[in-house]
Design a protein around this motif. Structure first.
Motif, PDB file in Angstrom:
ATOM      1  N   THR A  31     -57.194  68.908  24.361  1.00  0.00           N
ATOM      2  CA  THR A  31     -55.989  68.545  23.617  1.00  0.00           C
ATOM      3  C   THR A  31     -56.270  68.296  22.143  1.00  0.00           C
ATOM      4  OG1 THR A  31     -56.296  66.227  24.288  1.00  0.00           O
ATOM      5  CG2 THR A  31     -54.802  67.576  25.617  1.00  0.00           C
ATOM      6  N   ASP A  32     -57.503  67.967  21.806  1.00  0.00           N
ATOM      7  CA  ASP A  32     -57.855  67.747  20.404  1.00  0.00           C
ATOM      8  C   ASP A  32     -57.633  69.006  19.580  1.00  0.00           C
ATOM      9  OD1 ASP A  32     -59.088  66.179  18.194  1.00  0.00           O
ATOM     10  OD2 ASP A  32     -60.648  67.697  18.351  1.00  0.00           O
ATOM     11  N   ILE A  71     -51.526  77.466  29.275  1.00  0.00           N
ATOM     12  CA  ILE A  71     -50.422  76.908  30.068  1.00  0.00           C
ATOM     13  C   ILE A  71     -49.729  75.774  29.314  1.00  0.00           C
ATOM     14  CG2 ILE A  71     -49.905  75.535  32.133  1.00  0.00           C
ATOM     15  CD1 ILE A  71     -52.166  77.180  33.528  1.00  0.00           C
ATOM     16  N   ILE A  72     -50.525  74.836  28.807  1.00  0.00           N
ATOM     17  CA  ILE A  72     -49.971  73.680  28.105  1.00  0.00           C
ATOM     18  C   ILE A  72     -49.251  74.113  26.836  1.00  0.00           C
ATOM     19  CG2 ILE A  72     -50.576  71.579  26.839  1.00  0.00           C
ATOM     20  CD1 ILE A  72     -52.857  71.187  28.899  1.00  0.00           C
ATOM     21  N   THR A  73     -49.864  75.014  26.082  1.00  0.00           N
ATOM     22  CA  THR A  73     -49.252  75.491  24.841  1.00  0.00           C
ATOM     23  C   THR A  73     -47.923  76.165  25.109  1.00  0.00           C
ATOM     24  OG1 THR A  73     -51.426  75.781  23.801  1.00  0.00           O
ATOM     25  CG2 THR A  73     -49.580  77.001  22.839  1.00  0.00           C
ATOM     26  N   ASN A  74     -47.868  76.976  26.156  1.00  0.00           N
ATOM     27  CA  ASN A  74     -46.623  77.667  26.492  1.00  0.00           C
ATOM     28  C   ASN A  74     -45.518  76.664  26.802  1.00  0.00           C
ATOM     29  OD1 ASN A  74     -44.635  78.887  28.525  1.00  0.00           O
ATOM     30  ND2 ASN A  74     -45.705  80.712  27.803  1.00  0.00           N
ATOM     31  N   LEU A  75     -45.816  75.686  27.631  1.00  0.00           N
ATOM     32  CA  LEU A  75     -44.795  74.731  28.053  1.00  0.00           C
ATOM     33  C   LEU A  75     -44.357  73.813  26.917  1.00  0.00           C
ATOM     34  CD1 LEU A  75     -46.166  73.822  31.596  1.00  0.00           C
ATOM     35  CD2 LEU A  75     -44.175  75.240  31.061  1.00  0.00           C
ATOM     36  N   VAL A  76     -45.302  73.353  26.094  1.00  0.00           N
ATOM     37  CA  VAL A  76     -44.936  72.493  24.970  1.00  0.00           C
ATOM     38  C   VAL A  76     -44.160  73.277  23.919  1.00  0.00           C
ATOM     39  CG1 VAL A  76     -45.812  71.060  23.081  1.00  0.00           C
ATOM     40  CG2 VAL A  76     -46.856  70.904  25.336  1.00  0.00           C
ATOM     41  N   GLY A  86     -34.410  64.664  19.109  1.00  0.00           N
ATOM     42  CA  GLY A  86     -35.037  63.793  20.104  1.00  0.00           C
ATOM     43  C   GLY A  86     -36.539  63.909  20.094  1.00  0.00           C
ATOM     44  N   LYS A  87     -37.136  64.130  21.273  1.00  0.00           N
ATOM     45  CA  LYS A  87     -38.586  64.098  21.345  1.00  0.00           C
ATOM     46  C   LYS A  87     -39.133  65.032  22.422  1.00  0.00           C
ATOM     47  CE  LYS A  87     -38.469  59.961  24.291  1.00  0.00           C
ATOM     48  NZ  LYS A  87     -38.902  58.546  24.407  1.00  0.00           N
ATOM     49  N   VAL A  88     -40.407  65.331  22.272  1.00  0.00           N
ATOM     50  CA  VAL A  88     -41.175  66.113  23.248  1.00  0.00           C
ATOM     51  C   VAL A  88     -42.453  65.331  23.514  1.00  0.00           C
ATOM     52  CG1 VAL A  88     -42.429  68.263  23.684  1.00  0.00           C
ATOM     53  CG2 VAL A  88     -40.246  68.319  22.452  1.00  0.00           C
ATOM     54  N   SER A  89     -42.833  65.229  24.774  1.00  0.00           N
ATOM     55  CA  SER A  89     -44.054  64.487  25.093  1.00  0.00           C
ATOM     56  C   SER A  89     -44.942  65.291  26.037  1.00  0.00           C
ATOM     57  CB  SER A  89     -43.735  63.127  25.722  1.00  0.00           C
ATOM     58  OG  SER A  89     -43.108  63.292  26.978  1.00  0.00           O
ATOM     59  N   LEU A  90     -46.241  65.142  25.845  1.00  0.00           N
ATOM     60  CA  LEU A  90     -47.249  65.727  26.725  1.00  0.00           C
ATOM     61  C   LEU A  90     -48.105  64.584  27.259  1.00  0.00           C
ATOM     62  CD1 LEU A  90     -49.104  67.937  27.936  1.00  0.00           C
ATOM     63  CD2 LEU A  90     -50.222  68.084  25.697  1.00  0.00           C
ATOM     64  N   SER A  91     -48.102  64.423  28.584  1.00  0.00           N
ATOM     65  CA  SER A  91     -48.889  63.363  29.218  1.00  0.00           C
ATOM     66  C   SER A  91     -49.861  63.979  30.216  1.00  0.00           C
ATOM     67  CB  SER A  91     -47.975  62.363  29.935  1.00  0.00           C
ATOM     68  OG  SER A  91     -47.049  61.782  29.038  1.00  0.00           O
ATOM     69  N   ILE A  92     -51.119  63.544  30.161  1.00  0.00           N
ATOM     70  CA  ILE A  92     -52.143  64.048  31.075  1.00  0.00           C
ATOM     71  C   ILE A  92     -52.869  62.870  31.692  1.00  0.00           C
ATOM     72  CG2 ILE A  92     -54.221  65.446  31.318  1.00  0.00           C
ATOM     73  CD1 ILE A  92     -53.310  67.051  28.877  1.00  0.00           C
ATOM     74  N   ASN A  93     -52.843  62.797  33.019  1.00  0.00           N
ATOM     75  CA  ASN A  93     -53.557  61.751  33.737  1.00  0.00           C
ATOM     76  C   ASN A  93     -54.650  62.384  34.589  1.00  0.00           C
ATOM     77  OD1 ASN A  93     -53.678  60.074  36.584  1.00  0.00           O
ATOM     78  ND2 ASN A  93     -53.600  58.746  34.785  1.00  0.00           N
ATOM     79  N   VAL A  94     -55.883  61.917  34.395  1.00  0.00           N
ATOM     80  CA  VAL A  94     -57.024  62.395  35.183  1.00  0.00           C
ATOM     81  C   VAL A  94     -57.443  61.267  36.109  1.00  0.00           C
ATOM     82  CG1 VAL A  94     -59.361  63.324  35.134  1.00  0.00           C
ATOM     83  CG2 VAL A  94     -57.756  63.903  33.289  1.00  0.00           C
ATOM     84  N   ASP A  95     -57.179  61.437  37.390  1.00  0.00           N
ATOM     85  CA  ASP A  95     -57.460  60.411  38.392  1.00  0.00           C
ATOM     86  C   ASP A  95     -58.713  60.815  39.160  1.00  0.00           C
ATOM     87  OD1 ASP A  95     -57.454  58.421  40.256  1.00  0.00           O
ATOM     88  OD2 ASP A  95     -55.607  59.045  41.272  1.00  0.00           O
TER      89      ASP A  95
END
Length: 276
Positions: A31-32, A71-76, A86-95
């Motif tokens: 993501t960086d 994939i992420i770039t396409n969706l964002v 408004g807003k757009v958010s990208l959240s990633i959780n690594v469990d």
């Protein structure tokens, strides 16, 4: 991504020949490389963009970072395109649920125009557009989401979508990836990370675009020169040799097509790679 590359990717997916790599990466690194681009794109459209990493985002995982970034770039990018305020958010959780496996949840949420129930049923079909009016206003190839679905299928991942007209859309991706532990957690040595220093000509009339590009070039130790239009790029190319030219296409004074043609005809960079 260029339309010919989209068609090539989709053809590979349909033929079952898409290649998914398995190499170490972290979502912090992934993501960086794109976070600043998302923020700049959202800012230009008057939107707020947020990137949220949780769980163990620094955990080294085995997967295909190039395809995940695609994939992420396409969706964002879609979320940004179809959101006027408004807003757009990208959240990633690594469990890190077990010693060897990590559960990854990627969520892209926007406050945009939303998707009708009828269109949701056909969302991942090739060349699918919501309707002709939407296509005329927003454009697009109709292949992006089909490719996203195909890539996730190849990774044994899933994608779900929730949407309401006028109230935005949320895409949720679930993946299981192998964790890299112990001595294998070293991703790259300093020698592996060292880039070959290039002399790059960056041509773009938008200040924020040049700033983002040059920030990345500076981080990797490259030397760069900036131009704000095609004529200035031509003059620089006639005076100095470059290893690479990054050329915007739609610019004042002289556009990128004409500038590239003249650079090929008469300059010190007739054979230099030009990336549009």
């Amino acid at each position: 991504m260029a339309l010919n590359q989209l068609i090539l990717d989709f053809s590979k997916i349909e033929a079952g020949k898409i290649e998914i790599e398995s190499k170490p990466f972290t979502f912090v690194e992934l993501t960086d490389s794109v976070g600043d681009i998302f923020k700049a794109e959202a800012k230009q459209r008057g939107l707020d963009f947020s990137l949220n990493l949780s769980g163990h985002p620094n955990l080294a995982l085995l997967g295909d970072p190039t395809r995940l970034r695609q994939i992420i770039t396409n969706l964002v990018s879609n979320a940004t395109k179809f959101t006027s305020h408004g807003k757009v958010s990208l959240s990633i959780n690594v469990d890190h649920t077990s010693l060897e496996t990590a559960k990854v949840k990627i969520t892209i949420k926007d406050t945009g125009i939303g998707i009708t129930k009828e269109h949701l049923q056909r969302l991942y079909q090739r060349f699918e557009q919501s309707d002709s009016a939407t296509f005329r206003k927003y454009g697009g190839s109709g292949l992006g989401l089909a490719i996203v679905k195909g890539l996730l299928d190849a990774m044994h991942g899933t994608i779900q979508v929730e949407s309401r007209i006028g109230n935005g859309t949320t895409f949720t991706i679930d993946l299981s990836l192998q964790a890299v532990i112990g001595n294998n957690a070293v991703l790259l040595s300093d020698a592996d990370k060292k880039s070959v220093q290039l002399k790059v000509l960056v041509v773009d009339d938008v200040d924020s675009n040049r700033e983002i590009i040059c920030r990345g070039l500076r981080k990797d130790g490259h030397e760069f020169t900036q131009a704000t239009n095609g004529l200035q790029a031509l003059e620089l190319a006639q005076a100095k040799s470059f290893d690479l030219i990054l050329m915007d296409l739609d610019m004042p004074v002289m556009n990128g097509f004409e500038s590239a043609q003249k650079i090929r005809e008469s300059s010190k960079n007739k054979e230099t790679f030009i990336i549009a």
